[in-house]
Write an enzyme that holds these catalytic residues in place. Structure first.
Site, PDB file in Angstrom:
ATOM      1  N   GLY A 124     -62.518  43.173  35.421  1.00  0.00           N
ATOM      2  CA  GLY A 124     -61.156  43.143  35.949  1.00  0.00           C
ATOM      3  C   GLY A 124     -60.212  43.807  34.979  1.00  0.00           C
ATOM      4  O   GLY A 124     -59.038  43.455  34.860  1.00  0.00           O
ATOM      5  N   ASN A 179     -63.234  38.347  32.784  1.00  0.00           N
ATOM      6  CA  ASN A 179     -61.854  38.131  33.221  1.00  0.00           C
ATOM      7  C   ASN A 179     -61.677  38.281  34.724  1.00  0.00           C
ATOM      8  O   ASN A 179     -60.780  37.670  35.306  1.00  0.00           O
ATOM      9  CB  ASN A 179     -60.939  39.120  32.488  1.00  0.00           C
ATOM     10  CG  ASN A 179     -59.584  39.235  33.124  1.00  0.00           C
ATOM     11  OD1 ASN A 179     -58.756  38.344  33.032  1.00  0.00           O
ATOM     12  ND2 ASN A 179     -59.338  40.356  33.803  1.00  0.00           N
ATOM     13  N   TYR A 213     -61.597  28.594  44.594  1.00  0.00           N
ATOM     14  CA  TYR A 213     -61.144  29.135  43.308  1.00  0.00           C
ATOM     15  C   TYR A 213     -61.257  28.084  42.213  1.00  0.00           C
ATOM     16  O   TYR A 213     -61.769  28.352  41.122  1.00  0.00           O
ATOM     17  CB  TYR A 213     -59.695  29.611  43.432  1.00  0.00           C
ATOM     18  CG  TYR A 213     -59.138  30.218  42.160  1.00  0.00           C
ATOM     19  CD1 TYR A 213     -59.372  31.549  41.844  1.00  0.00           C
ATOM     20  CD2 TYR A 213     -58.367  29.453  41.279  1.00  0.00           C
ATOM     21  CE1 TYR A 213     -58.858  32.114  40.684  1.00  0.00           C
ATOM     22  CE2 TYR A 213     -57.852  30.009  40.118  1.00  0.00           C
ATOM     23  CZ  TYR A 213     -58.097  31.333  39.825  1.00  0.00           C
ATOM     24  OH  TYR A 213     -57.594  31.888  38.674  1.00  0.00           O
TER      25      TYR A 213
END
Length: 259
Positions: free
Chosen positions: A25, A99, A165
């Protein structure tokens, strides 16, 4: 030791010269800040991102031997191919920063199994796979750093995000602990960072003004976290001076949570 010599020694112990780092990322708000900070400390950085053009632009801006690697972390074959490209270019990886992540705000009842799987593929499975690929090189050199970007959501039961998440970020902490336990005697450290409300597109674009104001009101320090603050913490954990820290989760939440 004279002060000037001490300053030189301290600088050496913070330097990442001769080290290679992978940041997933890497073209995003947090990832790009991390990549820039690691390069500033002397590391050669591989910027892994779903958007190859953005990764190329960042690598070009960083210089210092930085390379861009396009990857879809939701696809195992793409993740493996990206890792192989890095190894062919650098030979080995010293620092892995997991990340990359995708956000889901859906709670339990509204989370489809497809969404659950995609979130966990990107946020957890890819991190596991990259660690599995790069750890042998770290072990052979008896020096390595695995730094996983978790989230306050993992510690709050999803107060700031949805079910998939939050669970994925909890799994990142478990992965961090497992790697730390397995590699502690081999010169490798494994740590996580659990930020909350980092000023990134997740905050600036995926929340409306009312939602942002409500979140800001909850933060005791009265502001959002900046990507550069996360990057600074990553750089510290990557440095030689952090070699006695492993299996730790560093909270960056502005006083929302203490432990």
């Amino acid at each position: 030791m004279p002060p000037s010599d001490q300053a030189t020694e301290n600088s050496r112990l913070q330097s990442l010269e001769g080290k290679t780092a992978v940041v997933t990322g890497g073209a995003g708000a947090i990832g790009s800040a991390i990549a820039v900070e690691l390069a500033r400390a002397g590391a050669q950085v591989a910027v892994m991102d779903l958007l190859p053009e953005a990764a190329e632009a960042l690598a070009s801006r960083i210089g210092h031997g930085a390379v861009a690697v396009g990857v879809d972390l939701a696809v195992e074959s793409s993740t493996r191919a990206a890792a192989e490209k890095v190894l062919q270019h650098f030979g080995s990886v010293d620092i892995l920063v997991n990340n990359a992540g995708i956000l889901s705000n859906h709670k339990m009842a509204d989370t489809s199994i497809e969404e659950w799987r995609r979130v966990n593929l990107v946020n957890v499975e890819a991190a596991f796979l990259l660690a599995q690929i790069f750890l042998p090189g770290m072990r052979s050199k008896r020096w390595g750093r695995v730094i996983n970007i978790s989230s306050y959501a993992a510690k709050s039961g999803g107060l700031t995000a949805g079910t998939a998440y939050s669970v994925s970020k909890s799994a990142m902490i478990g992965l961090t602990f497992s790697i730390a336990r397995e590699t502690a005697g081999q010169g490798v450290t494994s740590n996580a960072i659990a930020p909350a409300y980092v000023m990134s597109p997740m905050v600036s674009e995926q929340l409306n003004d009312e939602q942002r104001a409500a979140q800001l009101a909850q933060i005791p320090v009265g502001r959002f976290c900046e990507p550069q603050e996360v990057a600074h913490t990553v750089s510290f954990l990557a440095s030689p001076l952090a070699g006695f820290i492993t299996g730790e989760v560093i909270d960056m939440n502005g006083g929302l949570h203490f432990d």
